[in-house]
Design a protein around this motif. Structure first.
Motif, PDB file in Angstrom:
ATOM      1  N   SER A 476      11.294   1.547   1.237  1.00  0.00           N
ATOM      2  CA  SER A 476      10.909   0.750   2.391  1.00  0.00           C
ATOM      3  C   SER A 476       9.412   0.856   2.659  1.00  0.00           C
ATOM      4  N   SER A 477       8.866   2.052   2.542  1.00  0.00           N
ATOM      5  CA  SER A 477       7.434   2.235   2.773  1.00  0.00           C
ATOM      6  C   SER A 477       6.623   1.416   1.782  1.00  0.00           C
ATOM      7  N   GLY A 478       7.043   1.433   0.501  1.00  0.00           N
ATOM      8  CA  GLY A 478       6.322   0.676  -0.517  1.00  0.00           C
ATOM      9  C   GLY A 478       6.409  -0.820  -0.294  1.00  0.00           C
ATOM     10  N   VAL A 479       7.598  -1.312   0.118  1.00  0.00           N
ATOM     11  CA  VAL A 479       7.762  -2.745   0.362  1.00  0.00           C
ATOM     12  C   VAL A 479       6.929  -3.185   1.556  1.00  0.00           C
ATOM     13  N   ARG A 480       6.953  -2.410   2.626  1.00  0.00           N
ATOM     14  CA  ARG A 480       6.178  -2.778   3.817  1.00  0.00           C
ATOM     15  C   ARG A 480       4.683  -2.832   3.530  1.00  0.00           C
ATOM     16  N   ALA A 481       4.218  -1.950   2.648  1.00  0.00           N
ATOM     17  CA  ALA A 481       2.797  -1.954   2.297  1.00  0.00           C
ATOM     18  C   ALA A 481       2.403  -3.249   1.601  1.00  0.00           C
ATOM     19  N   ARG A 482       3.382  -3.883   0.942  1.00  0.00           N
ATOM     20  CA  ARG A 482       3.079  -5.104   0.197  1.00  0.00           C
ATOM     21  C   ARG A 482       3.372  -6.378   0.978  1.00  0.00           C
ATOM     22  N   VAL A 483       4.465  -6.389   1.747  1.00  0.00           N
ATOM     23  CA  VAL A 483       4.885  -7.661   2.359  1.00  0.00           C
ATOM     24  C   VAL A 483       5.061  -7.578   3.868  1.00  0.00           C
ATOM     25  N   GLY A 484       4.580  -6.525   4.487  1.00  0.00           N
ATOM     26  CA  GLY A 484       4.549  -6.485   5.942  1.00  0.00           C
ATOM     27  C   GLY A 484       5.791  -5.896   6.585  1.00  0.00           C
ATOM     28  N   GLU A 510       7.860  -9.515   6.764  1.00  0.00           N
ATOM     29  CA  GLU A 510       6.886 -10.442   7.342  1.00  0.00           C
ATOM     30  C   GLU A 510       6.415 -11.490   6.340  1.00  0.00           C
ATOM     31  N   ARG A 511       6.201 -11.073   5.089  1.00  0.00           N
ATOM     32  CA  ARG A 511       5.644 -12.007   4.112  1.00  0.00           C
ATOM     33  C   ARG A 511       6.528 -12.121   2.858  1.00  0.00           C
ATOM     34  N   GLY A 512       7.808 -11.917   3.001  1.00  0.00           N
ATOM     35  CA  GLY A 512       8.653 -12.068   1.830  1.00  0.00           C
ATOM     36  C   GLY A 512      10.012 -11.423   2.014  1.00  0.00           C
ATOM     37  N   GLU A 513      10.823 -11.506   0.990  1.00  0.00           N
ATOM     38  CA  GLU A 513      12.183 -10.987   1.015  1.00  0.00           C
ATOM     39  C   GLU A 513      12.417 -10.052  -0.162  1.00  0.00           C
ATOM     40  N   ARG A 514      13.334  -9.131   0.016  1.00  0.00           N
ATOM     41  CA  ARG A 514      13.801  -8.267  -1.057  1.00  0.00           C
ATOM     42  C   ARG A 514      15.323  -8.206  -0.966  1.00  0.00           C
ATOM     43  N   TYR A 515      15.954  -7.941  -2.101  1.00  0.00           N
ATOM     44  CA  TYR A 515      17.419  -7.916  -2.146  1.00  0.00           C
ATOM     45  C   TYR A 515      17.905  -6.542  -2.585  1.00  0.00           C
ATOM     46  N   LEU A 516      18.966  -6.085  -1.926  1.00  0.00           N
ATOM     47  CA  LEU A 516      19.585  -4.809  -2.255  1.00  0.00           C
ATOM     48  C   LEU A 516      21.062  -5.016  -2.548  1.00  0.00           C
ATOM     49  N   GLN A 517      21.606  -4.161  -3.402  1.00  0.00           N
ATOM     50  CA  GLN A 517      23.049  -4.076  -3.594  1.00  0.00           C
ATOM     51  C   GLN A 517      23.491  -2.652  -3.297  1.00  0.00           C
TER      52      GLN A 517
END
Length: 582
Positions: A476-484, A510-517
């Motif tokens: 989550s920290s890495g994703v937030r650093a990239r897409v808000g 904020e600036r994109g989506e990610r998908y989890l399973q």
């Protein structure tokens, strides 16, 4: 280089060997009791028909099946290069991903046979300035993913030279001190490739070619050591988008850069890999002692120790109680799997080029044909449909409230779902109260975790709670650093996966989506992984009035028909009717 190209947060399937996906069993069987032994020609014919029918649904790849040393089927399906119209053949060359690791392991064992190293060597013998926390790491730890190293330190095609990558790896923080619990690490195999160079005094691929590949008869396997012919390399695709062949991407003059070298990216064909299997049956590359260590169950891959990692291979038992030695690999585009059912005399190899129609999903039905089990045949697709036979694009509502939205694309209908009932129907299974509850639980724990409350995640993760919380927090920290900042979670639905279940969720930022399973074992989380945006089912014409979607993994077919007021869909619970709403 990574297993099916996915960045795993935590793994039920452990990021590499396919063997860990095969449940261990207590029953036993004899080799002549399986279908491939009783009716080899019938099994081959059914596999050939199955893969031919998958081509309209997007499959392109190859399969090789052998029994008792005899190749029964070796054939390509679909196009290796859509734009050039080049078909996949038996000799088409694929990126085999993490199957590369067994060649690196073989090179290490060859060097040990030559007296140039031992697997018990500390890495301090081979690298300068090893920090204190890593002085206990041995070559054996690297081979078995028990060194405590992180998985990767950069992308497959990022520029990274050997010595700089070694410095980054040695300077990283360990997940655990060696001997650590099994934690799949591509970087560990990169360090092994560097040790091959240091111990042999020649480049990694040169040593591999001279001491491993050529003695095994693998003349068309490698990185840059082969003069690849035009059209020999398969082109990869992400859905309709051309990704290219591996050599179309950034490589050094002597092969891939060091985030990939030694752990993935070797190019080979399925007949070449079968030659490797034959070499492992003999002693032209490795001694009996070296092979015994390669295939020994050194490190448990999962909590119940039903699968172990050897040296570059996973070692487990099938649900028939027979031994299986296997490994898969992929980069999110290409996928390859290498399965040696040594107790039953069967070798099964498969490779594919399309992320949206991967051999990873397709092979389950094929293995049921080989070994027995419930099997779902793909429908026969018609080449054309009468004008007006296709349901019009638009949104259709089910009586339970879920919706199906159809969009016409390239002679097929792409169907997206909203609601658990629609999600289930389009994938050919019946939504149940248990699946609905798992969807709700997934939404709640993911929302809470992103808001800073990891209690629900911890409660659902059982004895791996610390691992799941740590990995999700890092992700989550890495994703937030990239897409808000986080904006919300949408659970697309839950579906059965053998005795387990799997929930797919879209995480909005904020600036994109990610998908989890999330993979569920009962009410406990067994694994979580990041995925690419999931592919919506595609319906193709199968008669003058019907369209069908086929799920590669489950073998389920869903049939759709146009009515005066909307649609009829044949599902596991019978015919479902949907009214057009726009």
């Amino acid at each position: 280089m990574r297993s099916i190209g996915l960045a795993f947060l935590a793994a039920l399937f452990t990021a590499g060997p396919a063997a860990s996906q095969v449940p261990a069993g207590t029953t036993t069987t004899t080799a002549d009791a399986i279908p491939i032994a009783r009716d080899p020609q019938g099994v081959v014919a059914r596999i050939d028909t199955h893969l031919s029918r998958l081509v309209p649904f997007g499959f392109s790849g190859a399969v090789l099946l052998a029994k008792d040393g005899n190749v029964l089927l070796s054939k390509g399906y679909g196009l290796a290069d859509r734009e050039a119209g080049i078909p996949v053949t038996a000799e088409t060359v694929f990126d085999i991903g993490s199957i590369t690791k067994q060649f690196t392991a073989a090179a290490i064992l060859r060097l040990e046979m030559e007296g140039k190293l031992t697997v018990n060597d500390s890495i301090g013998r081979w690298f300068d300035s090893v920090p204190d926390d890593k002085r206990g790491i041995t070559i054996h730890h690297l081979l078995t993913h028990t060194a405590g190293l992180e998985d990767v330190f950069g992308g497959d095609y990022e520029v990274a030279e050997r010595d700089s990558l070694v410095r980054v790896a040695l300077g990283s923080k360990l997940i655990a001190s060696p001997p650590a619990p099994y934690e799949y690490s591509n970087a560990g195999y990169t360090l092994l490739a560097a040790i091959v160079e240091k111990a042999s005094g020649i480049p990694y691929e040169q040593y591999l070619r001279e001491k491993v590949l050529l003695p095994a008869g693998l003349t068309r396997t490698g990185y840059r050591g082969v003069d690849w012919r035009p059209g020999e390399l398969a082109v990869g695709y992400r859905g309709a988008e051309r990704w290219g062949s591996p050599t179309d991407h950034l490589w050094a003059p002597d092969g891939p850069y060091w985030n990939l070298r030694g752990n993935g990216g070797i190019l080979s064909s399925l007949p070449q890999l079968f030659k490797w299997h034959q070499a492992l049956e003999g002693d032209q590359v490795l001694s009996a002692e070296a092979k015994a260590r390669m295939f020994a169950p050194h490190a448990a891959e999962n909590a119940d120790a039903t699968s172990h990692y050897g040296y570059g291979w996973a070692v487990t038992r099938t649900n028939r109680g027979t031994p299986l030695i296997a490994h898969n690999g992929g980069n999110g585009i290409f996928f390859a799997d290498f399965r040696r059912y040594v107790g039953e005399g069967v070798v099964f190899l498969i490779a594919s080029t399309n992320s949206d129609a991967s051999a990873n999903a397709a092979q389950g039905q094929l293995l049921r044909l080989v070994f027995g089990g419930e099997y779902g045949a793909p429908p026969v697709v018609q080449s054309s449909m009468p004008v007006g036979a296709a349901p019009p694009a638009g949104t259709y509502r089910l009586p339970s409230g879920g919706t199906v939205t159809l969009a016409a694309r390239g002679g097929r209908l792409v169907a997206s779902a909203a609601g658990d009932d629609a999600f289930a129907l389009l994938r050919g299974f019946e939504s149940t109260g248990r699946l609905d509850s798992l969807s709700r639980a997934s939404a709640q724990l993911l929302e809470a975790a992103e808001r800073g409350d990891t209690g629900p995640l911890r409660a659902a993760a059982g004895n791996r709670a610390d691992d799941f919380v740590r990995m999700h927090t890092e992700w989550s920290s890495g994703v937030r650093a990239r897409v808000g900042d986080f904006r919300g979670v949408d659970v697309l639905g839950s579906q059965p996966q053998g005795p387990r279940a799997m929930t797919t969720a879209r995480m909005r930022f904020e600036r994109g989506e990610r998908y989890l399973q999330i993979v569920w074992d009962g009410a406990t989380i067994a694994g979580v992984r990041t995925i690419r945006p999931p592919r919506d089912p595609e319906f193709l014409p199968v008669s003058a009035t019907e369209w069908a979607a086929y799920d590669f993994a489950s073998g389920r077919t869903t049939v759709m028909r146009l009515t005066d007021t909307g649609l009829e869909l044949d599902g596991p619970g019978g015919v479902q009717r949907a009214q057009r709403v726009n």
